[in-house]
Design a protein around this motif. Structure first.
Motif, mmCIF file in Angstrom:
data_model
loop_
_atom_site.group_PDB
_atom_site.id
_atom_site.type_symbol
_atom_site.label_atom_id
_atom_site.label_comp_id
_atom_site.label_asym_id
_atom_site.label_seq_id
_atom_site.Cartn_x
_atom_site.Cartn_y
_atom_site.Cartn_z
ATOM 1 N N THR A 87 1.024 -1.267 -0.050
ATOM 2 C CA THR A 87 0.014 0.039 -0.256
ATOM 3 C C THR A 87 0.905 1.189 -0.254
ATOM 4 O O THR A 87 0.603 2.203 -0.633
ATOM 5 C CB THR A 87 -0.950 -0.002 1.331
ATOM 6 O OG1 THR A 87 -1.916 -1.338 1.215
ATOM 7 C CG2 THR A 87 -1.769 1.108 1.204
ATOM 8 N N PHE A 88 1.821 1.219 0.874
ATOM 9 C CA PHE A 88 2.851 2.379 0.674
ATOM 10 C C PHE A 88 3.324 2.501 -0.687
ATOM 11 O O PHE A 88 3.341 3.841 -1.086
ATOM 12 C CB PHE A 88 3.942 2.034 1.832
ATOM 13 C CG PHE A 88 5.180 3.223 1.821
ATOM 14 C CD1 PHE A 88 4.829 4.246 2.658
ATOM 15 C CD2 PHE A 88 6.261 2.971 1.095
ATOM 16 C CE1 PHE A 88 5.951 5.441 2.480
ATOM 17 C CE2 PHE A 88 7.308 4.005 1.188
ATOM 18 C CZ PHE A 88 7.048 4.984 1.679
ATOM 19 N N TRP A 89 4.057 1.740 -1.321
ATOM 20 C CA TRP A 89 4.310 1.638 -2.576
ATOM 21 C C TRP A 89 3.578 2.355 -3.523
ATOM 22 O O TRP A 89 3.745 2.911 -4.587
ATOM 23 C CB TRP A 89 4.875 0.402 -3.315
ATOM 24 C CG TRP A 89 6.453 0.102 -2.718
ATOM 25 C CD1 TRP A 89 7.396 0.952 -2.890
ATOM 26 C CD2 TRP A 89 6.949 -1.060 -2.420
ATOM 27 N NE1 TRP A 89 8.594 0.458 -2.520
ATOM 28 C CE2 TRP A 89 8.422 -0.840 -2.230
ATOM 29 C CE3 TRP A 89 6.398 -2.290 -2.157
ATOM 30 C CZ2 TRP A 89 9.240 -1.869 -1.867
ATOM 31 C CZ3 TRP A 89 7.309 -3.248 -1.540
ATOM 32 C CH2 TRP A 89 9.001 -2.933 -1.406
ATOM 33 N N GLU A 90 2.203 1.899 -3.349
ATOM 34 C CA GLU A 90 1.142 2.565 -4.397
ATOM 35 C C GLU A 90 1.168 4.043 -4.264
ATOM 36 O O GLU A 90 0.982 4.846 -5.244
ATOM 37 C CB GLU A 90 -0.058 2.096 -3.970
ATOM 38 C CG GLU A 90 -0.606 0.291 -4.125
ATOM 39 C CD GLU A 90 -1.908 0.231 -3.891
ATOM 40 O OE1 GLU A 90 -2.515 0.921 -3.209
ATOM 41 O OE2 GLU A 90 -2.017 -1.164 -3.974
ATOM 42 N N GLN A 91 1.413 4.671 -3.175
ATOM 43 C CA GLN A 91 1.370 6.036 -2.968
ATOM 44 C C GLN A 91 2.873 6.639 -3.226
ATOM 45 O O GLN A 91 2.883 7.790 -3.736
ATOM 46 C CB GLN A 91 0.952 6.569 -1.510
ATOM 47 C CG GLN A 91 0.874 7.997 -1.422
ATOM 48 C CD GLN A 91 0.327 8.327 -0.093
ATOM 49 O OE1 GLN A 91 -0.173 7.454 0.752
ATOM 50 N NE2 GLN A 91 0.186 9.711 0.177
ATOM 51 N N TYR A 92 3.935 5.975 -3.148
ATOM 52 C CA TYR A 92 5.130 6.414 -3.260
ATOM 53 C C TYR A 92 5.957 5.512 -3.924
ATOM 54 O O TYR A 92 7.042 4.656 -3.505
ATOM 55 C CB TYR A 92 6.140 6.605 -1.761
ATOM 56 C CG TYR A 92 5.246 7.600 -0.829
ATOM 57 C CD1 TYR A 92 5.295 9.031 -1.215
ATOM 58 C CD2 TYR A 92 4.397 6.952 0.094
ATOM 59 C CE1 TYR A 92 4.766 9.710 -0.298
ATOM 60 C CE2 TYR A 92 3.536 8.057 0.785
ATOM 61 C CZ TYR A 92 3.753 9.434 0.669
ATOM 62 O OH TYR A 92 3.006 10.205 1.355
ATOM 63 N N ALA A 302 6.478 8.514 5.225
ATOM 64 C CA ALA A 302 5.623 9.366 4.068
ATOM 65 C C ALA A 302 5.786 10.727 4.816
ATOM 66 O O ALA A 302 5.925 11.467 3.658
ATOM 67 C CB ALA A 302 4.142 8.774 4.426
ATOM 68 N N ASP A 306 7.295 13.403 1.712
ATOM 69 C CA ASP A 306 6.365 14.318 1.548
ATOM 70 C C ASP A 306 7.503 15.614 1.634
ATOM 71 O O ASP A 306 7.237 16.391 0.866
ATOM 72 C CB ASP A 306 5.296 14.340 2.392
ATOM 73 C CG ASP A 306 4.137 13.399 1.933
ATOM 74 O OD1 ASP A 306 4.291 12.762 0.910
ATOM 75 O OD2 ASP A 306 3.195 13.255 2.785
#
Length: 334
Positions: A87-92, A302, A306
């Motif tokens: 899930t983290f990789w989907e955003q980053y 994150a 960011d």
């Protein structure tokens, strides 16, 4: 002879005393410490693609323990904390990771006590489902060598997690070679090495350090600002890779502990054109380690990413430690 609650109380007292020795180093507090941000490389480093700094996210202690057969999940349960990383990789998707893996983990529970699993119980080459998760993500994740067992039994009274603290040069070389052989059978080709618990052999005439050059790793991780090679003095940079003879040492400098990673420290590393090396542990967050993988720790990551993207757009090189080693060897050394 220690028995019953007396033995357990002794172990708790010994662990607390040892931790205190590490946390309160009177000599280091009395003498002035040079700031690492005055390093001579501060203005000369040029990272790939014109980047101002590099960022690596690293995790320690991966092994097939699953939280079912053993009380703690270190990545062996596909339905445990691993989905959080996807899930983290989907955003980053730009973030890469280096995972330090144990080839044949033998420590039980939290790794404080003498009890140990028999060899091969958690050997990586006997757990193909565990290994496949990493192999399927090899474009964004690197597996590195974190030792054979993460366990020492040479001294009953010493921290059990420091596998190489009392090993001779020959014993260290044999253990690491055995770990590499298991990794190869599992489909991995580790290019880097980090000793467990920063145990680099202070109590064994540094047998580990003598063994490492022959093993020909692209890089080693032997220090943080106050651990490993920097335990009692500021010997090696916490901002940049450093050649120690034939060894390329890449430091770890930030951690996923406390209330969050100080963004002021991140900024200082970027302004020094250094390497942001952020570390946690590859087990279930708060199962017993606060910096394990989970929503809170990944929210800290994150926050850092960011901040980097907002303040330094297009100026950060996201890499694995193997990527950093390849670049550094080509540009700055052997």
């Amino acid at each position: 002879m220690l028995v019953g609650w007396g033995r357990a109380a002794f172990y708790r007292l010994a662990r607390a005393a040892y931790a205190l020795m590490g946390a309160v180093d009177i000599d280091r507090k009395r003498r002035p410490r040079p700031t690492p941000f005055d390093h001579p490389l501060r203005q000369s480093v040029r990272w790939p693609n014109g980047a101002k700094a590099a960022f690596v996210l690293q995790w320690d202690d991966a092994c097939p323990k699953d939280g079912l057969s053993d009380p703690y999940d270190y990545g062996g349960n596909p339905q445990g904390f691993l989905p959080f990383l996807d899930t983290f990789w989907e955003q980053y998707p730009q973030v890469k990771m280096t995972v330090f893996m144990i080839a044949d983990a033998q420590f039980k529970n939290k790794g404080y006590y003498r009890e140990a699993y028999p060899s091969q119980t958690w050997a990586v080459d006997r757990h193909p489902v565990f290994c496949q998760w990493f192999l399927d993500r090899s474009s964004r994740l690197e597996v590195a060598n974190h030792g054979l067992t993460h366990y020492q039994d040479e001294r009953w009274w010493f921290l059990k997690a420091r596998e190489f603290e009392f090993k001779t040069e020959g014993q260290s070389r044999a253990a690491i070679a055995a770990a590499q052989a298991r990794f190869h059978r599992a489909g991995f080709r580790p290019r880097g090495f980090k000793p467990s618990g920063w145990g680099i052999g202070h109590n064994a005439r540094f047998g580990l350090l003598l063994a490492l050059p022959e093993l020909q790793f692209d890089y080693v991780c032997l220090c943080s600002p106050q651990s490993g090679l920097n335990w009692d003095a500021d010997r090696y940079s916490s901002l940049y890779p450093t050649f120690i003879g034939p060894l390329l040492n890449i430091p770890q400098n930030l951690g996923l502990v406390g209330g969050g990673t100080p963004l002021a420290d991140v900024d200082r590393i970027v302004e020094a054109r250094g390497l942001i090396s952020l570390q946690g542990h590859f087990n279930t967050q708060l199962n017993w380690m606060a910096d394990g993988v989970g929503p809170r720790s990944l929210a800290q990551v994150a926050q850092v990413v960011d901040h980097l993207e907002s303040r330094y757009p297009g100026q950060i090189w996201y890499a694995t430690l193997a990527d950093v080693a390849g670049f550094w060897r080509q540009e700055y050394g052997a």
